[in-house]
Structures are given as structure tokens and as C-alpha cells.
Design a protein around this motif. Structure first.
Motif, PDB file in Angstrom:
ATOM      1  N   ALA A   6      44.992  -9.980   7.029  1.00 39.53           N
ATOM      2  CA  ALA A   6      44.255  -8.657   6.652  1.00 39.53           C
ATOM      3  C   ALA A   6      44.042  -7.806   7.908  1.00 39.53           C
ATOM      4  O   ALA A   6      43.868  -8.549   9.224  1.00 39.53           O
ATOM      5  CB  ALA A   6      43.069  -9.015   6.215  1.00 39.53           C
ATOM      6  N   ARG A   7      44.285  -6.549   7.916  1.00 38.63           N
ATOM      7  CA  ARG A   7      44.172  -5.710   9.237  1.00 38.63           C
ATOM      8  C   ARG A   7      42.771  -5.352   9.145  1.00 38.63           C
ATOM      9  O   ARG A   7      42.075  -4.978  10.291  1.00 38.63           O
ATOM     10  CB  ARG A   7      45.153  -4.837   9.037  1.00 38.63           C
ATOM     11  CG  ARG A   7      46.682  -5.091   9.378  1.00 38.63           C
ATOM     12  CD  ARG A   7      47.658  -4.101   9.306  1.00 38.63           C
ATOM     13  NE  ARG A   7      47.241  -2.977   9.924  1.00 38.63           N
ATOM     14  CZ  ARG A   7      47.660  -1.786   9.481  1.00 38.63           C
ATOM     15  NH1 ARG A   7      48.539  -1.523   8.359  1.00 38.63           N
ATOM     16  NH2 ARG A   7      47.408  -0.407  10.171  1.00 38.63           N
ATOM     17  N   ALA A   8      41.967  -5.073   8.133  1.00 40.08           N
ATOM     18  CA  ALA A   8      40.505  -4.696   8.067  1.00 40.08           C
ATOM     19  C   ALA A   8      39.984  -5.112   6.637  1.00 40.08           C
ATOM     20  O   ALA A   8      40.789  -5.377   5.904  1.00 40.08           O
ATOM     21  CB  ALA A   8      40.704  -3.227   8.249  1.00 40.08           C
ATOM     22  N   GLY A   9      38.691  -5.414   6.744  1.00 45.63           N
ATOM     23  CA  GLY A   9      37.950  -5.966   5.715  1.00 45.63           C
ATOM     24  C   GLY A   9      36.824  -5.057   5.095  1.00 45.63           C
ATOM     25  O   GLY A   9      36.243  -4.573   5.762  1.00 45.63           O
ATOM     26  N   LEU A  10      36.287  -5.115   4.040  1.00 47.31           N
ATOM     27  CA  LEU A  10      35.209  -4.762   3.648  1.00 47.31           C
ATOM     28  C   LEU A  10      34.291  -5.186   2.466  1.00 47.31           C
ATOM     29  O   LEU A  10      35.195  -5.864   1.672  1.00 47.31           O
ATOM     30  CB  LEU A  10      35.544  -3.103   2.843  1.00 47.31           C
ATOM     31  CG  LEU A  10      34.519  -2.432   1.826  1.00 47.31           C
ATOM     32  CD1 LEU A  10      33.515  -1.828   2.757  1.00 47.31           C
ATOM     33  CD2 LEU A  10      35.265  -1.409   1.343  1.00 47.31           C
ATOM     34  N   ALA A  11      33.413  -5.526   2.533  1.00 45.52           N
ATOM     35  CA  ALA A  11      32.643  -6.187   1.431  1.00 45.52           C
ATOM     36  C   ALA A  11      31.442  -5.292   1.258  1.00 45.52           C
ATOM     37  O   ALA A  11      30.785  -4.881   1.827  1.00 45.52           O
ATOM     38  CB  ALA A  11      32.111  -7.627   2.205  1.00 45.52           C
ATOM     39  N   MET A  12      31.424  -4.865  -0.360  1.00 48.83           N
ATOM     40  CA  MET A  12      30.436  -4.133  -0.837  1.00 48.83           C
ATOM     41  C   MET A  12      29.332  -4.969  -1.519  1.00 48.83           C
ATOM     42  O   MET A  12      29.465  -5.475  -2.612  1.00 48.83           O
ATOM     43  CB  MET A  12      31.070  -3.160  -1.950  1.00 48.83           C
ATOM     44  CG  MET A  12      31.969  -1.988  -1.148  1.00 48.83           C
ATOM     45  SD  MET A  12      33.021  -1.077  -2.222  1.00 48.83           S
ATOM     46  CE  MET A  12      31.755   0.377  -2.308  1.00 48.83           C
ATOM     47  N   ASP A  13      28.323  -5.197  -0.453  1.00 48.80           N
ATOM     48  CA  ASP A  13      27.289  -6.045  -0.990  1.00 48.80           C
ATOM     49  C   ASP A  13      27.697  -7.249  -1.755  1.00 48.80           C
ATOM     50  O   ASP A  13      27.182  -7.997  -2.621  1.00 48.80           O
ATOM     51  CB  ASP A  13      26.216  -5.166  -2.105  1.00 48.80           C
ATOM     52  CG  ASP A  13      24.913  -5.904  -1.953  1.00 48.80           C
ATOM     53  OD1 ASP A  13      24.468  -6.181  -0.945  1.00 48.80           O
ATOM     54  OD2 ASP A  13      24.363  -6.343  -3.059  1.00 48.80           O
ATOM     55  N   GLY A  14      28.572  -7.994  -0.732  1.00 51.88           N
ATOM     56  CA  GLY A  14      29.181  -9.352  -1.303  1.00 51.88           C
ATOM     57  C   GLY A  14      28.393 -10.380  -0.832  1.00 51.88           C
ATOM     58  O   GLY A  14      27.598 -10.349   0.313  1.00 51.88           O
ATOM     59  N   PRO A  15      27.995 -11.557  -1.674  1.00 51.04           N
ATOM     60  CA  PRO A  15      27.281 -12.754  -1.371  1.00 51.04           C
ATOM     61  C   PRO A  15      27.490 -13.470  -0.255  1.00 51.04           C
ATOM     62  O   PRO A  15      26.882 -14.263   0.575  1.00 51.04           O
ATOM     63  CB  PRO A  15      26.993 -13.347  -2.778  1.00 51.04           C
ATOM     64  CG  PRO A  15      28.093 -12.855  -3.494  1.00 51.04           C
ATOM     65  CD  PRO A  15      28.800 -11.693  -2.935  1.00 51.04           C
ATOM     66  N   MET A  16      29.015 -13.494   0.105  1.00 47.33           N
ATOM     67  CA  MET A  16      29.728 -14.269   0.974  1.00 47.33           C
ATOM     68  C   MET A  16      29.508 -15.819   1.030  1.00 47.33           C
ATOM     69  O   MET A  16      29.493 -16.468   1.951  1.00 47.33           O
ATOM     70  CB  MET A  16      29.138 -13.997   2.370  1.00 47.33           C
ATOM     71  CG  MET A  16      29.413 -12.353   2.789  1.00 47.33           C
ATOM     72  SD  MET A  16      31.242 -11.709   2.262  1.00 47.33           S
ATOM     73  CE  MET A  16      31.259 -10.621   3.473  1.00 47.33           C
ATOM     74  N   GLU A  17      29.266 -16.266  -0.108  1.00 47.16           N
ATOM     75  CA  GLU A  17      29.361 -17.578  -0.595  1.00 47.16           C
ATOM     76  C   GLU A  17      30.606 -18.349  -0.667  1.00 47.16           C
ATOM     77  O   GLU A  17      30.932 -18.707  -1.920  1.00 47.16           O
ATOM     78  CB  GLU A  17      28.133 -17.861  -1.635  1.00 47.16           C
ATOM     79  CG  GLU A  17      26.703 -17.367  -1.461  1.00 47.16           C
ATOM     80  CD  GLU A  17      25.851 -17.463  -2.573  1.00 47.16           C
ATOM     81  OE1 GLU A  17      26.330 -18.107  -3.611  1.00 47.16           O
ATOM     82  OE2 GLU A  17      24.663 -16.975  -2.455  1.00 47.16           O
ATOM     83  N   ALA A  18      31.341 -17.858   0.003  1.00 49.95           N
ATOM     84  CA  ALA A  18      32.743 -18.398   0.022  1.00 49.95           C
ATOM     85  C   ALA A  18      32.954 -20.103  -0.121  1.00 49.95           C
ATOM     86  O   ALA A  18      31.951 -20.625   0.569  1.00 49.95           O
ATOM     87  CB  ALA A  18      33.758 -18.067   1.171  1.00 49.95           C
ATOM     88  N   ASN A  19      33.888 -20.542  -0.952  1.00 49.69           N
ATOM     89  CA  ASN A  19      34.089 -21.893  -0.838  1.00 49.69           C
ATOM     90  C   ASN A  19      35.520 -22.450  -0.534  1.00 49.69           C
ATOM     91  O   ASN A  19      36.129 -21.950  -1.433  1.00 49.69           O
ATOM     92  CB  ASN A  19      33.643 -22.620  -2.021  1.00 49.69           C
ATOM     93  CG  ASN A  19      33.707 -23.963  -2.166  1.00 49.69           C
ATOM     94  OD1 ASN A  19      33.821 -24.523  -1.221  1.00 49.69           O
ATOM     95  ND2 ASN A  19      33.279 -24.623  -3.374  1.00 49.69           N
ATOM     96  N   PRO A  20      36.061 -22.765   0.682  1.00 53.72           N
ATOM     97  CA  PRO A  20      34.875 -23.051   1.675  1.00 53.72           C
ATOM     98  C   PRO A  20      34.542 -21.962   2.412  1.00 53.72           C
ATOM     99  O   PRO A  20      35.137 -20.867   2.414  1.00 53.72           O
ATOM    100  CB  PRO A  20      36.055 -23.971   2.689  1.00 53.72           C
ATOM    101  CG  PRO A  20      37.190 -23.346   1.890  1.00 53.72           C
ATOM    102  CD  PRO A  20      37.229 -22.732   0.758  1.00 53.72           C
ATOM    103  N   ALA A  21      33.590 -22.331   2.972  1.00 54.20           N
ATOM    104  CA  ALA A  21      32.804 -21.203   3.921  1.00 54.20           C
ATOM    105  C   ALA A  21      33.551 -20.992   5.113  1.00 54.20           C
ATOM    106  O   ALA A  21      34.444 -21.540   5.607  1.00 54.20           O
ATOM    107  CB  ALA A  21      31.488 -21.862   4.454  1.00 54.20           C
ATOM    108  N   VAL A  22      33.660 -19.672   5.662  1.00 54.20           N
ATOM    109  CA  VAL A  22      34.338 -19.155   6.924  1.00 54.20           C
ATOM    110  C   VAL A  22      34.007 -19.950   7.893  1.00 54.20           C
ATOM    111  O   VAL A  22      32.752 -20.062   8.093  1.00 54.20           O
ATOM    112  CB  VAL A  22      34.129 -17.830   7.008  1.00 54.20           C
ATOM    113  CG1 VAL A  22      34.801 -17.438   8.269  1.00 54.20           C
ATOM    114  CG2 VAL A  22      34.438 -16.820   5.798  1.00 54.20           C
TER     115      VAL A  22
END
Length: 141
Positions: A6-22
Motif C-alpha cells: 500500500a502506498r497510502a491508506g484511508l479509513a472512513m470511521d473504521g473501528p480498527m479492531e484488526a485481528n491480528p492487531a497491527v
């Protein structure tokens, strides 16, 4: 998202509850457009924010809620009025941000962000702080 590709990223009100976490730093530009999932309200978003090492931007449209970033912002008020939903209930679903303004915001900010970071085009000062064109958008340092 593969941070290497990814060269750039965008989250539009994302909960960011990634599994696994960053668990590693992300050295790419990233923009958060927050409403309900703010850094103050979500430890996941705050943890993600702290991992960002490239240019990072956190903007929030005053009056927006989670459903404000997407089609619901315009569809719910129209559809909700047909069966006679009270305005208070509609606002609880999509926020108080004017839908026309919301659409402009969700078009302008990602476009400017990706134009700058993917195409190298500088399209005005929209990403540099408060904008006279969008006074309802707040920047969170």
C-alpha cells in the motif's frame, strides 16, 4: 492491508479492531476520517494512530456519526421520511451533518489525500489545516 504494497491508506470511521492487531509501524501516508470511532473513543484507533510513521491525518466532520461516511447519509433521511420516522430518529442514525455537505466532504478529502500521495498533485491547502471551504471539518493533531 499489506503495508509493504500500500502506498497510502484511508479509513472512513473504521473501528480498527484488526485481528491480528497491527503490531508493526506503518511507514505510509494514512488518513483517518473519524466520527464514532475516534482516537479518544477507541483504544484500537489510538493504537493504530501511534503505529503510523508516514504522513498522518485525522479529520472529523462536525455532526457526523459512523453512518455519515457512506450512502446512508443521503438514503436514510429520504427513506425514513416515507414511513414518517421522526427527525430525531433519523438524526440518531446519520448525524446532524447536512447530507449534501457530507457527500462533498467524503469526496473532497480522500480525493485530495490520494491525489497528493499517489499522484504527487498538490490540490490546494485542503489537507493542511482548517479549510474555509469546509469549516465543519476539524483536524485532530
Amino acid at each position: 492491508m499489506d503495508p509493504v504494497r500500500a502506498r497510502a491508506g484511508l479509513a472512513m470511521d473504521g473501528p480498527m479492531e484488526a485481528n491480528p492487531a497491527v503490531t508493526t509501524d506503518i511507514h505510509r501516508p494514512f488518513m483517518l476520517m473519524t466520527a464514532s470511532y475516534t482516537r479518544a473513543a477507541s483504544p484500537y484507533v489510538e493504537t493504530f494512530w501511534r503505529r503510523l510513521r508516514g504522513r498522518r491525518l485525522d479529520v472529523q466532520a462536525t455532526g457526523a456519526v459512523h453512518a455519515s461516511y457512506g450512502d446512508n447519509m443521503t438514503l436514510v433521511p429520504q427513506a425514513g421520511r416515507l414511513p414518517g420516522l421522526p427527525e430525531k430518529q433519523i438524526r440518531s442514525m446519520v448525524g446532524t451533518l447536512d447530507p449534501d455537505r457530507g457527500v462533498l466532504i467524503q469526496q473532497a478529502y480522500p480525493r485530495a489525500f490520494f491525489d497528493r500521495h499517489l499522484s504527487g498533485r498538490h490540490c490546494g491547502d485542503l489537507l493542511d489545516g482548517l479549510s474555509r471551504a469546509f469549516p465543519e471539518v476539524v483536524y485532530h493533531p
